[in-house]
Design an enzyme around this catalytic site. Structure first.
Site, PDB file in Angstrom:
ATOM      1  N   GLU A 138      -0.057  -0.894   5.811  1.00 59.68           N
ATOM      2  CA  GLU A 138       1.046  -0.361   6.619  1.00 59.68           C
ATOM      3  C   GLU A 138       0.924   1.136   6.839  1.00 59.68           C
ATOM      4  O   GLU A 138       1.141   1.629   7.945  1.00 59.68           O
ATOM      5  CB  GLU A 138       2.387  -0.680   5.950  1.00 59.68           C
TER       6      GLU A 138
ATOM      7  N   ASP B  37       0.866  -1.184   0.000  1.00 57.38           N
ATOM      8  CA  ASP B  37       0.000   0.000   0.000  1.00 57.38           C
ATOM      9  C   ASP B  37       0.898   1.228   0.000  1.00 57.38           C
ATOM     10  O   ASP B  37       2.104   1.133   0.268  1.00 57.38           O
ATOM     11  CB  ASP B  37      -0.944   0.006   1.211  1.00 57.38           C
TER      12      ASP B  37
ATOM     13  N   HIS C 184       6.871   9.301   1.333  1.00 56.89           N
ATOM     14  CA  HIS C 184       5.690  10.037   1.819  1.00 56.89           C
ATOM     15  C   HIS C 184       5.601  11.440   1.231  1.00 56.89           C
ATOM     16  O   HIS C 184       4.691  12.192   1.566  1.00 56.89           O
ATOM     17  CB  HIS C 184       5.670  10.161   3.361  1.00 56.89           C
TER      18      HIS C 184
HETATM   19 ZN   LIG Z   1       6.864   1.788   4.218  1.00 54.05          ZN
END
Ligand SMILES: [Zn+2]
Ligand SMILES: *[C@@H]1O[C@H](CO)[C@@H](O)[C@H](O)[C@H]1NC(C)=O
Ligand SMILES: *[C@@H]1O[C@H](CO)[C@@H](O)[C@H](O)[C@H]1NC(C)=O
Length: 492
Positions: free
Chosen positions: A183, A118, A461
């Protein structure tokens, strides 16, 4: 004279298998485009676990992962881990956890590779230079959401097995996979699954490998620790409704003023945590550790440039790394209920909730931290003699994880890095939290190694996440070498 072919034959005939590293890495080199094509297909799936409208993509991603593992000969299962309750009370299925097994030779060691497929949310409008879900190669960097976190590392592990199989070379160890799809939103369902499978799937596992982090610099690294996190809400509630500052200002003790007053007592401007008991609990930095930090490749100037600051909390490398990895810190994340849109509204909010967290390190204990923080904030608040009400709650209490970097597993990691990159790896820790490492350790009792292949500048991210071709391919070779080194470890 004995030529090398005779020698190989001799070794094979006597049961000592030689390590055909050249052949294995040649295969990686000649299949680079094919491996990148698979990554392209995986990146194209918007497997964002935080967005429930993308849940069908996430299910598809798990199916693709299972299919790929089956294709290279794994015994694959898709484990149902239940449902997730949404804020509006309805529930949706969690993505299944994919497990796979390659080899069941009891004379060999068994490793279990953990990873996730994910991803964090990503939109072109967030400031991406390219479509986040279309893998784009620019100067040898492969841009796409999830490229480094964690799709390419998972694929590198799959390719590792694939290469051994394709060349008809026996895997030196039995290899298991456990790949999840939640996760990025807290691994819902995985803890229960690990507990449930402790004596089945995990019973013959010797070591757990996690490749869900990155190097610190251009030098390859092995990661032996992560910080935990205690996350708090502090709510101050006053009047029964919001008030106008012109009408009521000056007559009431304001919740926001109270809240900011107590938040200011958490940490000093120079980074000293003011909550009694916290600093005392922290494990001492040993001379040996100091020496290790001293040897790590890390450039303060480029760190400053990267974050756009002219001054850091500490001006030398050892202090900075120590406070990034092995000391706790307090971060204030936001205040809910505060007036936050542009403009000049003159409201006195009736109720405000601060969100802050304390990164956990050995030997802090989250239950103790909860009490220390709650008691302290109440005592600071009491001194204000405010009629408002304070409510402090800890909503997350994730423990840190720490391995012994002298464990033979880390020696195997060092040997593998040396073989592939011809350098010694840095031994590093992560400032962030990977709660699953601690769960694996607590539940299964197995030794864990974090073996990253992502680059320090991969932008996990963040916008323009990438992995380089180099890290993807050499990372695959690293895993190939690592499996060999694990097979050579002394039994103990
Ligand atoms: Zn990760
Ligand atoms: C709850 O939210 C989900 C996702 O936004 C939506 O699909 C579903 O229809 C909602 N259910 C109810 C009962 O409102
Ligand atoms: C305190 O806050 C928590 C979380 O916001 C909430 O669940 C709890 O009910 C509150 N307690 C009181 C006494 O208001």
């Amino acid at each position: 004279m004995m030529n090398s072919i005779t020698l190989v034959c001799l070794l094979m005939c006597t049961g000592v298998s030689s390590f055909r590293f050249e052949e294995l890495t040649q295969y990686v080199n000649s299949h680079e485009e094919e491996f990148i094509e698979t990554l392209r297909q995986w990146i194209a799936v918007e497997s964002d676990s935080s967005d429930v409208t993308k849940r069908s993509d996430l299910h598809r991603m798990m199916d693709m992962t299972a299919e790929k593992l089956r294709l290279i000969g794994g015994s694959v299962e898709m484990v149902d881990v239940g449902t997730q309750t949404l804020p509006n009370g309805s529930s949706i299925a969690l993505p299944k956890v994919v497990t796979a097994r390659f080899g069941e030779d009891p004379s060999k060691r068994t490793v279990c590779v953990y990873g996730h497929v994910d991803v964090q949310p990503a939109k072109k409008e967030d400031g991406w230079a390219t479509d986040p879900y279309e893998l784009t190669d620019i100067d040898g960097n492969l841009y796409g959401r999830g490229a480094s976190d964690n799709k390419a590392p998972v694929l590198a592990w799959i390719h590792t097995v694939e290469v051994y199989k394709a060349l008809n070379i026996d895997l030196p160890v039995n290899v298991k996979f456990i790949i999840e799809g939640m996760e990025e939103t807290g691994s819902n369902g995985l803890d229960d699954m690990i507990v449930a499978q402790k004596d089945s799937f995990f019973s013959d596992v010797d070591y757990i490998i996690i490749s869900d982090c990155v190097w610190l610099s251009k030098r390859p690294a092995l990661t032996y620790g992560t910080r935990g996190n205690c996350y708090f809400f502090a709510e101050v509630e006053g009047p029964k409704k919001d008030l106008h500052s012109g009408v009521y200002g000056g007559t009431v003790m304001e919740p926001m003023t109270d809240l900011i007053g107590i938040l200011d007592k958490l940490i000093s401007p120079s980074g000293k945590i003011l909550i009694p008991g916290i600093r005392e609990a922290v494990a001492h930095l040993s001379d040996e550790e100091w020496k290790m930090y001293q040897d790590i490749e890390f450039d303060l100037e480029s760190y400053k440039r990267e974050i756009g600051l002219s001054q850091l909390m500490y001006s030398n490398k050892v202090d900075l790394l120590a406070h990034r990895w092995r000391h706790p810190t307090v971060s204030i994340h936001g205040i809910e209920g505060a007036f936050s849109s542009p403009g000049t509204k003159t409201v006195i909010p009736a109720k405000v909730i601060a969100k802050f967290s304390i990164r956990q390190v050995p030997n802090m204990d989250p239950a103790m931290v909860e009490k220390q923080v709650t008691d302290y904030l109440h005592s600071v608040f009491a001194k204000r003699k405010s009629p408002n009400k304070l409510n402090v709650t800890m909503v997350i209490g994730a423990k840190p994880w720490l391995a012994d970097p002298k464990h033979p597993l880390y020696e195997a990691g060092k040997a593998a890095v040396k073989r592939v990159f011809a350098v010694e790896p840095d031994l590093i820790r992560e400032g962030g939290t990977i709660p699953i490492a601690r769960s694996f350790q607590d539940v299964t009792g197995k030794s864990i190694i974090m073996l990253p292949i992502g680059g320090f500048d991969d932008g996990l991210h963040s916008q323009n996440e990438k992995i380089s071709r180099y890290n993807y391919m050499e990372g695959t070779k690293l895993f190939i070498a690592f499996l060999h080194e694990v097979s050579q470890m002394e039994k103990h």
